[in-house]
Design a protein around this motif. Structure first.
Motif, PDB file in Angstrom:
ATOM      1  N   TYR A  64       0.835  -1.151   0.367  1.00 55.02           N
ATOM      2  CA  TYR A  64      -0.093   0.057   0.090  1.00 55.02           C
ATOM      3  C   TYR A  64       0.942   1.128  -0.157  1.00 55.02           C
ATOM      4  O   TYR A  64       2.125   1.495   0.376  1.00 55.02           O
ATOM      5  CB  TYR A  64      -0.731  -0.123   1.035  1.00 55.02           C
ATOM      6  CG  TYR A  64      -0.214   0.093   3.015  1.00 55.02           C
ATOM      7  CD1 TYR A  64       0.054  -1.331   3.542  1.00 55.02           C
ATOM      8  CD2 TYR A  64       0.451   1.057   2.647  1.00 55.02           C
ATOM      9  CE1 TYR A  64       0.946  -1.286   4.646  1.00 55.02           C
ATOM     10  CE2 TYR A  64       1.583   1.304   4.176  1.00 55.02           C
ATOM     11  CZ  TYR A  64       1.458   0.171   4.821  1.00 55.02           C
ATOM     12  OH  TYR A  64       2.253   0.064   5.876  1.00 55.02           O
ATOM     13  N   LYS A  65       0.000   2.559  -0.564  1.00 53.06           N
ATOM     14  CA  LYS A  65       0.826   3.639  -0.272  1.00 53.06           C
ATOM     15  C   LYS A  65       0.022   4.620  -0.064  1.00 53.06           C
ATOM     16  O   LYS A  65      -0.955   4.348  -0.244  1.00 53.06           O
ATOM     17  CB  LYS A  65       1.782   3.911  -1.573  1.00 53.06           C
ATOM     18  CG  LYS A  65       0.718   4.121  -2.541  1.00 53.06           C
ATOM     19  CD  LYS A  65       1.184   4.942  -3.352  1.00 53.06           C
ATOM     20  CE  LYS A  65       0.469   4.944  -4.510  1.00 53.06           C
ATOM     21  NZ  LYS A  65       0.379   3.750  -6.033  1.00 53.06           N
ATOM     22  N   GLY A 120       4.446   1.014   2.230  1.00 52.17           N
ATOM     23  CA  GLY A 120       4.260  -0.730   2.477  1.00 52.17           C
ATOM     24  C   GLY A 120       3.763  -2.343   2.196  1.00 52.17           C
ATOM     25  O   GLY A 120       3.576  -1.675   1.025  1.00 52.17           O
ATOM     26  N   VAL A 121       4.549  -2.778   3.190  1.00 53.28           N
ATOM     27  CA  VAL A 121       3.771  -4.664   3.076  1.00 53.28           C
ATOM     28  C   VAL A 121       3.433  -5.248   3.896  1.00 53.28           C
ATOM     29  O   VAL A 121       4.142  -5.181   4.877  1.00 53.28           O
ATOM     30  CB  VAL A 121       5.818  -4.785   1.966  1.00 53.28           C
ATOM     31  CG1 VAL A 121       5.206  -6.026   1.892  1.00 53.28           C
ATOM     32  CG2 VAL A 121       5.934  -4.183   0.913  1.00 53.28           C
ATOM     33  N   GLU A 122       2.661  -6.052   3.296  1.00 53.47           N
ATOM     34  CA  GLU A 122       2.112  -6.980   4.489  1.00 53.47           C
ATOM     35  C   GLU A 122       1.901  -7.795   3.668  1.00 53.47           C
ATOM     36  O   GLU A 122       1.624  -8.237   2.351  1.00 53.47           O
ATOM     37  CB  GLU A 122       0.685  -6.323   5.080  1.00 53.47           C
ATOM     38  CG  GLU A 122       0.579  -5.400   5.285  1.00 53.47           C
ATOM     39  CD  GLU A 122       1.215  -4.469   6.837  1.00 53.47           C
ATOM     40  OE1 GLU A 122       1.833  -5.711   7.870  1.00 53.47           O
ATOM     41  OE2 GLU A 122       1.480  -3.499   6.827  1.00 53.47           O
ATOM     42  N   VAL A 123       2.704  -9.353   4.226  1.00 58.37           N
ATOM     43  CA  VAL A 123       2.998 -10.787   4.010  1.00 58.37           C
ATOM     44  C   VAL A 123       2.127 -11.745   5.026  1.00 58.37           C
ATOM     45  O   VAL A 123       2.044 -11.457   6.032  1.00 58.37           O
ATOM     46  CB  VAL A 123       3.943 -11.686   3.516  1.00 58.37           C
ATOM     47  CG1 VAL A 123       3.958 -12.821   3.138  1.00 58.37           C
ATOM     48  CG2 VAL A 123       4.679 -10.678   2.854  1.00 58.37           C
ATOM     49  N   PHE A 124       0.984 -12.384   4.075  1.00 57.89           N
ATOM     50  CA  PHE A 124       0.238 -12.806   5.128  1.00 57.89           C
ATOM     51  C   PHE A 124       0.170 -14.723   4.788  1.00 57.89           C
ATOM     52  O   PHE A 124       0.489 -14.723   3.907  1.00 57.89           O
ATOM     53  CB  PHE A 124      -1.706 -12.852   5.401  1.00 57.89           C
ATOM     54  CG  PHE A 124      -2.462 -11.598   5.268  1.00 57.89           C
ATOM     55  CD1 PHE A 124      -2.250 -10.939   7.319  1.00 57.89           C
ATOM     56  CD2 PHE A 124      -1.767  -9.928   4.149  1.00 57.89           C
ATOM     57  CE1 PHE A 124      -2.323 -10.090   7.461  1.00 57.89           C
ATOM     58  CE2 PHE A 124      -2.244  -9.135   5.110  1.00 57.89           C
ATOM     59  CZ  PHE A 124      -2.664  -8.988   6.529  1.00 57.89           C
ATOM     60  N   PHE A 134       6.521  -4.335   6.867  1.00 59.04           N
ATOM     61  CA  PHE A 134       6.850  -3.295   6.731  1.00 59.04           C
ATOM     62  C   PHE A 134       6.104  -1.665   6.737  1.00 59.04           C
ATOM     63  O   PHE A 134       5.092  -1.814   5.273  1.00 59.04           O
ATOM     64  CB  PHE A 134       8.614  -3.350   6.713  1.00 59.04           C
ATOM     65  CG  PHE A 134       8.118  -2.923   5.166  1.00 59.04           C
ATOM     66  CD1 PHE A 134       8.314  -2.220   4.566  1.00 59.04           C
ATOM     67  CD2 PHE A 134       8.740  -4.423   4.279  1.00 59.04           C
ATOM     68  CE1 PHE A 134       8.582  -2.338   3.047  1.00 59.04           C
ATOM     69  CE2 PHE A 134       8.442  -4.739   3.009  1.00 59.04           C
ATOM     70  CZ  PHE A 134       8.551  -3.418   2.453  1.00 59.04           C
ATOM     71  N   ALA A 135       6.579  -0.246   7.360  1.00 67.03           N
ATOM     72  CA  ALA A 135       6.360   0.831   5.946  1.00 67.03           C
ATOM     73  C   ALA A 135       7.345   1.515   6.214  1.00 67.03           C
ATOM     74  O   ALA A 135       8.777   1.507   7.155  1.00 67.03           O
ATOM     75  CB  ALA A 135       5.224   0.813   7.850  1.00 67.03           C
TER      76      ALA A 135
END
Ligand code: ATP
Ligand code: MG
Length: 410
Positions: free
Chosen positions: A106-107, A128-132, A307-308
């Protein structure tokens, strides 16, 4: 009449800044896509409770920094960060049913009521990035690589990665007890924030920036506890595995046992990336594993890590890229021919302008050399012969070409 001014802690991102912002955004899309991450955009306001539960009510963010307001008897908050929002969306859209890993990036703007200073705004932007869905350390390694490679793609090199493991709730409990024990005699000397953290979330004591508190934390008996390897075997194995991946992949990092991160939800891996070229606000990236958050917010038990990065801090490292010149500018006293050629050039994917006010030829050339890299000159002769004179405005070289040859000559 008095002019209405910009709010404290906010900034306009002006047209001259845009080259850098587009660059950061385009590189994010390019690099994160290579890792299979898809962009997600969630609303900038959410239920206040999402952040209270999702960020943690012992954090500075929730306690002091939220922009909260009421509408129709609902308490709403402008998002101070985006992990909670992404997790809400993950749960609500049943993304746990997708095949793991689910990688999202996202941004966008975030809002925190902080004291504005260099590198600290009230409205700022994060990418940022999120990995689930993956509990193995491979995901930790991949997420850190995404951050590092994104920063490399921006051309930022003078950066250091700091790494720590906070263990799991079980082994952390033992550590917290020991930390509280050894810190107890110093309680009266601590800042009021630390005094309340002592009970609520003693790990956060290590994150305090007040000099008097920092003096306490360097004392040998306290350092002995901080530096001890408190994490359990499983957590330790996970951390060792991650470190070996990073070693093999040539990612430079250092271990910082004081790195606890501001949010309540982290477990095991936490990391920060700092720049050696920023002042006191030198963290450009913060991240970590948050295996219990999805469940805590009402979803299926799903491990996750992310992370962001602060985009204003990245922008200030990138400096000014004033590449706002258009590629071409048509110079002609025949407005119809000028607009036709301008449209033709644009249709070929090249930026082009012409003088909308049809000024004298010399004035148009002056304007062209200010705003463009090439002038495309259409005088009467050129029009009659269906040709164009291309003038390189940096070198002043010029040549006459057929209309069809323009693009090969830019
Ligand atoms: P800090 O210790 O600097 O307050 P943080 O732990 O609050 O950082 P995070 O929540 O981890 O920061 O946010 C990730 C990144 O977002 C930070 O590393 C920083 O680059 C950026 N950031 C955070 N708060 C601000 C702010 N108020 N203004 C500009 N950038 C910010
Ligand atoms: Mg902060």
């Amino acid at each position: 009449m008095a002019i209405i001014k910009l709010q404290k802690g906010t900034k306009d991102i002006l047209p001259n800044d845009m080259t850098v912002w587009h660059f950061m955004e385009e590189k994010a899309n390019e690099i994160f896509s290579k890792y299979g991450a898809k962009e997600i955009r969630t609303p900038i306001f959410e239920a206040t409770e999402l952040f209270a539960r999702g960020v943690g009510d012992t954090t500075d963010i929730v306690n002091k920094e939220m922009y909260t307001f009421e509408k129709s008897e609902r308490s709403l908050t402008l998002r101070p960060e985006n992990t909670a929002g992404v997790v809400r969306s993950f749960i609500e859209n049943g993304m746990h049913r997708l095949s793991a890993p689910v990688k999202l990036w996202y941004k966008g703007p975030m809002f925190r009521y902080e004291r504005p200073q260099a590198g600290r705004q009230r409205q700022f932007h994060q990418v940022g990035v999120e990995v689930f869905g993956i509990k193995q350390a491979t995901a930790d390694a991949e997420v850190i690589l995404m951050a590092v490679n994104y920063l490399k793609a921006l051309g930022l090199n003078d950066l250091s990665v700091e790494l720590n493991s906070l263990g799991c709730p079980q082994c952390r409990e033992v550590f917290k007890t020991k930390l509280k024990e050894v810190l107890k005699p110093y309680l009266p000397q601590m800042c009021p924030d630390c005094q309340s953290r002592y009970e609520k979330n003693p790990l956060r004591l290590l994150d305090c920036k007040v000099p008097e508190c920092n003096e306490i934390y360097v004392k040998p008996e306290i350092q002995a506890v901080i530096q001890s390897d408190f994490i359990c075997n499983d957590c330790s194995e996970h951390f060792e595995e991650l470190k070996s991946y990073l070693n093999e992949l040539g990612v430079n990092y250092s271990i910082n046992k004081l790195l606890v991160r501001g949010l309540d939800y982290y477990n095991r891996t936490v990391f920060e990336i700092k720049s050696n070229n920023l002042g006191s606000q030198n963290a450009v990236c913060g991240g970590g594993r948050y295996d219990s958050l999805v469940k805590n917010l009402g979803g299926e038990d799903t491990p996750a890590i992310g992370f962001a990065m602060g985009m204003e801090r990245l922008a200030s490292l990138l400096g000014e890229k004033n590449d706002t010149k258009t590629t071409t500018f048509v110079v002609s006293n025949n407005p119809l021919e000028a607009i036709k050629l301008t449209e033709e050039v644009r249709a070929n994917g090249i930026s082009c302008e012409f003088d909308l006010t049809n000024k004298k030829f010399v004035k148009q050339l002056e304007k062209a050399s200010k705003v463009a890299k090439f002038a495309l000159i259409l005088g009467e002769d050129e029009i009659a012969q269906n040709k164009v004179t291309i003038k390189n405005l940096e070198t002043s070289e010029q040549k006459i070409v057929n209309r069809t040859e323009i693009f090969a000559n830019l």
